[in-house]
Design a protein around this motif. Structure first.
Motif, PDB file in Angstrom:
ATOM      1  N   ARG A  88     -51.259  -8.857  34.121  1.00 54.64           N
ATOM      2  CA  ARG A  88     -52.103  -8.663  32.921  1.00 54.64           C
ATOM      3  C   ARG A  88     -51.250  -8.558  31.672  1.00 54.64           C
ATOM      4  O   ARG A  88     -51.516  -9.172  30.646  1.00 54.64           O
ATOM      5  N   VAL A  89     -50.192  -7.747  31.778  1.00 58.59           N
ATOM      6  CA  VAL A  89     -49.337  -7.496  30.622  1.00 58.59           C
ATOM      7  C   VAL A  89     -48.673  -8.800  30.146  1.00 58.59           C
ATOM      8  O   VAL A  89     -48.610  -9.087  28.962  1.00 58.59           O
ATOM      9  N   ARG A 116     -59.600  -7.280  38.112  1.00 61.09           N
ATOM     10  CA  ARG A 116     -59.105  -6.892  36.784  1.00 61.09           C
ATOM     11  C   ARG A 116     -58.383  -8.028  36.044  1.00 61.09           C
ATOM     12  O   ARG A 116     -57.996  -7.866  34.893  1.00 61.09           O
ATOM     13  N   THR A 117     -58.144  -9.133  36.743  1.00 59.80           N
ATOM     14  CA  THR A 117     -57.441 -10.243  36.087  1.00 59.80           C
ATOM     15  C   THR A 117     -58.325 -11.496  36.019  1.00 59.80           C
ATOM     16  O   THR A 117     -57.813 -12.592  35.809  1.00 59.80           O
ATOM     17  N   ALA A 118     -59.641 -11.295  36.205  1.00 64.49           N
ATOM     18  CA  ALA A 118     -60.552 -12.446  36.324  1.00 64.49           C
ATOM     19  C   ALA A 118     -60.402 -13.427  35.158  1.00 64.49           C
ATOM     20  O   ALA A 118     -60.474 -14.640  35.348  1.00 64.49           O
ATOM     21  N   GLN A 119     -60.141 -12.919  33.947  1.00 66.02           N
ATOM     22  CA  GLN A 119     -60.060 -13.814  32.788  1.00 66.02           C
ATOM     23  C   GLN A 119     -58.865 -14.766  32.864  1.00 66.02           C
ATOM     24  O   GLN A 119     -58.812 -15.762  32.152  1.00 66.02           O
ATOM     25  N   PHE A 120     -57.881 -14.434  33.735  1.00 64.78           N
ATOM     26  CA  PHE A 120     -56.685 -15.287  33.857  1.00 64.78           C
ATOM     27  C   PHE A 120     -56.641 -16.010  35.211  1.00 64.78           C
ATOM     28  O   PHE A 120     -55.576 -16.465  35.625  1.00 64.78           O
ATOM     29  N   ALA A 121     -57.793 -16.075  35.891  1.00 65.76           N
ATOM     30  CA  ALA A 121     -57.794 -16.529  37.283  1.00 65.76           C
ATOM     31  C   ALA A 121     -57.108 -17.881  37.490  1.00 65.76           C
ATOM     32  O   ALA A 121     -56.470 -18.116  38.513  1.00 65.76           O
TER      33      ALA A 121
END
Ligand SMILES: C[S@@+](CC[C@H](N)C(=O)[O-])C[C@H]1O[C@@H](n2cnc3c(N)ncnc32)[C@H](O)[C@@H]1O
Length: 280
Positions: A88-89, A116-121
């Motif tokens: 995420r970071v 928690r990282t769905a937007q960057f899948a």
């Protein structure tokens, strides 16, 4: 007299359990217990940790993105990724245009990481596997990170050797070492700073720097020695290796199959590649 002995016995037992299960998080009882504890606490992990977004970017995201900025589309491996903190970071850094593979032995932590990282899948892959046997070719990644986890693995030296093995020459290693008040209760798993620096020198690493980071952790940065080569994003099938026989893998619809021994490693519905399902 009998009551006093019983009370003392119970106090000692309580202290022993507190040491083994709370401070050492089960590491002296084996990876199954460590994993069990992380599976139980996965939903609460980030609430307990209370990561500070600004500090995370300042100490991790920004310096790592800078270290990788000259490499086109870098490939990063985050070992013991937990709930996906490092992915995420780094993916929030505008200059980072690479991909990340996150690996962990707790399936529930990975479930949280996926959520928690769905937007960057589309730039992330998660693998369920033990850090002691990283299922990748030597000299593969532009950066390998392992945060707040070495001390919970059965053999931190052996895991460090694995991290360095899969890092390509010229690639960046970022690892933590447990310090602070509880470190003395983690013999052979947490190292005094000078001993950790000596340990890093046992590996083909250059420019190793160990810096104070948090109360409980030092943060170490190093570069793998040797002529810079390889790196960059590649298809998973090109870099994945069977942890059992070392064979190459073929991508199938919902699995990776080892060309050497025929073992099948399923891809779960949430996209996690379940290597540990076969190797546990
Ligand atoms: C304190 S958490 C750190 C997670 C993450 N790196 C972070 O900084 O938030 C430790 C993680 O190490 C993982 N872990 C422990 N032993 C492991 C092993 N042998 N192989 C892979 N992961 C392991 C646990 O499942 C847990 O997710």
């Amino acid at each position: 007299m009998g009551w006093i002995a019983l009370a003392l016995g119970l106090i000692l037992l309580g202290l022993l359990l507190y040491w083994q299960l709370v401070i050492a998080e089960g590491v002296y009882l084996g990876p199954h217990i460590v994993t069990l504890l992380y599976n139980w606490s996965a939903r609460a992990y980030e609430r307990i940790k209370q990561f500070d977004a600004g500090a995370e970017q300042w100490f991790l995201g920004l310096p790592l993105a800078r270290a990788l900025e000259l490499i086109p589309a870098p490939l990063v491996l985050d070992v013991a990724t937990g709930t996906g903190r490092l992915p995420r970071v780094l993916l929030h850094q505008p200059s980072f245009d690479g991909r990340i593979i996150g690996l962990d032995l707790s399936r529930r932590m990975l479930q949280e990481a996926v959520r928690r990282t769905a937007q960057f899948a589309d730039r992330l892959t998660f693998l369920w596997q033990d850090a002691r046997a990283l299922p990748f070719d030597d000299d593969t990644f532009d950066a390998v990170t392992c945060l707040e986890a070495l001390e919970f693995t059965p053999d931190p030296r052996a895991v460090l050797a694995e991290l360095v093995r899969v890092l390509r020459p010229g690639g960046v290693l970022v690892v933590t070492n447990r310090v602070g008040p509880d470190a003395k209760f983690l013999p052979r798993h947490a190292f005094p700073r000078d001993e950790f620096e000596r340990l890093l020198r046992e590996f083909p690493l250059e420019d190793a720097k160990v810096q104070t980071w948090q109360v409980d952790y030092d943060l170490a940065w190093a570069v793998k020695a040797g002529e810079p080569q390889g790196g960059g994003i590649r298809p998973l099938a090109a870099i994945l290796r069977c942890p059992t026989c070392g064979g190459q893998m073929n991508r199938e619809a919902q699995a990776f199959r080892c060309i050497g021994c025929g073992r099948v490693y399923p891809i779960a519905e949430d996209g996690v590649i379940e290597i540990a399902k076969e190797t546990r």
